[in-house]
Design an enzyme around this catalytic site. Structure first.
Site, short mmCIF file in Angstrom:
data_model
loop_
_atom_site.label_atom_id
_atom_site.label_comp_id
_atom_site.label_asym_id
_atom_site.label_seq_id
_atom_site.Cartn_x
_atom_site.Cartn_y
_atom_site.Cartn_z
CD GLU A 282 -56.19 -20.71 59.34
OE1 GLU A 282 -57.42 -20.79 59.28
OE2 GLU A 282 -55.45 -21.50 58.76
CB ILE A 283 -52.21 -20.27 66.42
CG1 ILE A 283 -51.18 -19.19 66.04
CG2 ILE A 283 -51.56 -21.33 67.30
CD1 ILE A 283 -50.54 -18.51 67.25
#
Ligand SMILES: Nc1nc2c(ncn2[C@@H]2O[C@H](COP(=O)(O)OP(=O)(O)O)[C@@H](O)[C@H]2O)c(=O)[nH]1
Ligand SMILES: *[C@@H]1O[C@H](CO)[C@@H](O)[C@H](O)[C@H]1NC(C)=O
Ligand SMILES: *[C@@H]1O[C@H](CO)[C@@H](O)[C@H](O)[C@H]1NC(C)=O
Ligand SMILES: [Mg+2]
Length: 524
Positions: free
Chosen positions: A352-353
């Site tokens: 995830e960013i």
């Protein structure tokens, strides 16, 4: 005997020599055929990975490679308030080093974002030493408080708690027999973003032990997300195992009802609506769940109404329809709640960013508290991925999300790996596409051609210096979820006012059309 055999053998050798050329040709064509077969397995037909998506609401930030040095010196660029976050255990140090090597060589050697490591037990001195020697960036190590890791005491002491976990194990739900796995999912669902070390940042990039990156990331994904007003980025979108979340959607729907939530447009990535018919006829709406139910059901109504109106009981079709209607009962759809169903798709959250405040806010926290009270983190094996996704679906719009299609990524045996971009657009060359690799440090240097050759570029590619190998592409294997995403980033705004959220087929209108046809047939 021996003599004869020798004779035959000699003859055979002579024959081989004579046909050597043909044999060679055969062998070569066999190899070529195999090669073509293997590569066609990879590029099979209409697969997503061969196509551009219509990038109306989201698209890759850069195709191919860019000059990182220039990029970082450009006016306006600033390093972001961001770090990598990884929950892990001392005994996973080898796998953690693998991940770090991959992320450092493909990205962080240029950008030097710090790392935060978290563990429910203290990290050993040896772990810290090995990890710190892998990077020049800052590294911090945090130990979780009991309240951040363990289930609440009153839950742990219940007989039902151990029993539930054991029972899920007996039913062979993946990882569900491990209490620690439930804790991990709960931690990532609603706790990690409140950790004091993590909270010091505005952005985070979640990583895990034993993951691999296949392409170079020559720009700053945090900066680009901020610039494009993106809030959450993913690389893999796949369906969840049904038996890990059987009641998650039911609880989510009750949360929505109790709090009068109006989900935003991202909701339609995860949820299909059965409420498709505009009508106040209870029977019709009960029987119609899908587009394909509409015409048969309304045709039935038209035939029956016509028979009753004309009192023509010799009307075979009308009579047949009446009997079949009286015998039918409304279809049961086990997973339909408030006329909606979760399609099990979710952003795979081991990558995830994102902005921390997509989760660290009152709305999401109250959703997590609600789910926590339901007991689903131990009664079932709710993963943080479907919970993040449903939470985001309620809070965000499609355009708030970014698909990092150009980031090649593997976790376990699921992988996404883009094709390299050759610099062509609409048949003409508009850019270099690929650029030579410039390591910052000796230890990141790569073996030279041909052993380390990058993949061949294509016009439809987006990757920079990717090396993918011949494995299945998740865009193609999870194409049901990819279909919905591709539609949502391309569709007209009006779609969100119709199909996804409210009934869009006018029953009265359709009935009058069908009746018109029916009568003209009857009166022929
Ligand atoms: N400290 C700690 N980390 C854990 C524990 N269980 C899982 N993790 C971490 O949580 C992440 C996800 O766990 P993993 O076993 O990889 O699950 P999977 O990715 O779903 O197969 C990884 O980063 C693990 O290192 C645990 O009991 N303690
Ligand atoms: C590392 O952390 C120290 C202390 O917090 C800080 O002063 C320094 O700027 C950091 N270095 C980098 C490269 O972020
Ligand atoms: C980074 O963001 C956090 C959270 O918004 C904030 O508390 C912190 O002061 C920021 N740090 C810097 C260096 O801007
Ligand atoms: Mg993992």
């Amino acid at each position: 005997m021996l003599k004869l055999n020798l004779h035959v053998w000699k003859k055979f050798q002579r024959a081989i020599r004579r046909h050597l050329l043909i044999l060679c040709c055969l062998a070569i064509s066999l190899i070529v055929t195999l090669g073509v077969l293997i590569s066609s397995l990879r590029d099979s037909g209409d697969s997503y990975s061969n196509y551009d998506m219509i990038e109306k609401r989201d698209g890759v930030f850069y195709k191919g490679c860019i000059d990182t040095e220039q990029y970082m010196q450009a006016p306006g660029y600033e390093k972001m308030n961001a770090s990598f976050v990884m929950l892990t255990r001392n005994e996973e140090v080898k796998e953690v080093l693998k991940t770090m090597h991959s992320i450092e060589t493909h990205f962080n050697q240029w950008f030097q974002y710090p790392y935060i490591f978290l563990n429910n037990e203290p990290f050993t001195a040896d772990f810290k030493r090995q990890i710190s020697s892998m990077t020049k960036a800052n590294v911090t190590f945090g130990t979780l408080e009991e309240s951040e890791w363990e289930f609440p005491k009153e839950v742990r002491e219940k007989f039902a708690f151990q029993n539930a976990i054991q029972e899920q194990g007996d039913r062979a739900i993946l990882y569900a027999n491990m209490e620690s796995y439930h804790k991990m999912c709960r931690f990532y669902s609603g706790i990690f973003y409140k950790h004091p070390l993590v909270k010091q940042n505005e952005w985070y990039w979640r990583i895990e032990p034993d993951v691999e990156f296949f392409c170079d990331i020559t720009y700053d994904p945090f900066y680009e997300m901020a610039k494009a007003d993106k809030k959450y980025g993913f690389t893999v979108l796949i369906p969840e195992i049904y038996w890990s979340v059987p009641n998650l959607f039911r609880y989510t729907r009750s949360f929505i009802r109790q709090n009068n939530v109006t989900p935003r447009s991202l909701w339609s990535l995860f949820v299909s609506s059965f409420d498709i018919l505009k009508t106040d006829n209870e029977e019709l709406s009960q029987f119609v769940n899908h587009g394909w139910d509409v015409e048969p059901k309304i045709s039935q109504k038209v035939a029956i109404d016509h028979m009753l109106e004309t009192e023509d009981f010799e009307d075979d079709l009308g009579m047949e329809m009446l009997i079949s209607r009286s015998r039918s009962k409304p279809p049961t759809l086990e997973d339909k709640f408030d006329n909606q169903e979760y399609n099990l798709c979710h952003f795979w959250s081991n990558f995830e960013i994102a902005r921390l405040d997509v989760f660290d806010n009152d709305f999401y926290n109250s959703y997590f508290e609600f789910l926590e009270k339901s007991g689903g983190f131990w009664r079932e094996r709710w993963g943080d991925a479907p919970i993040h996704s449903l939470g985001l679906g309620m809070m965000l719009n499609v355009e708030d999300i970014h698909y990092f299609r150009d980031i090649g990524y593997r976790h376990s045996d699921v992988r996404h790996c883009p094709k390299n971009w050759n610099g062509f657009q609409d048949g003409s060359k508009v850019s270099d596409g690929q650029l030579p690799y410039h390591p910052n440090e000796q230890r990141f240097s790569r073996k030279s051609f041909p052993w380390s050759a990058y993949d061949q570029g294509t016009e439809k590619g987006s990757g920079c210096r990717c090396k993918c190998g011949y494995k299945r592409e998740v865009e193609d294997t999870a194409s049901d979820c990819m279909n919905v995403w591709a539609d949502l980033i391309a569709c007209d705004d009006s779609y969100f006012e119709s199909a996804a959220f409210s009934p869009y087929i006018d029953a009265k209108q359709l009935e009058s059309n069908i009746k018109h046809d029916y009568l003209s047939n009857v009166h022929q």
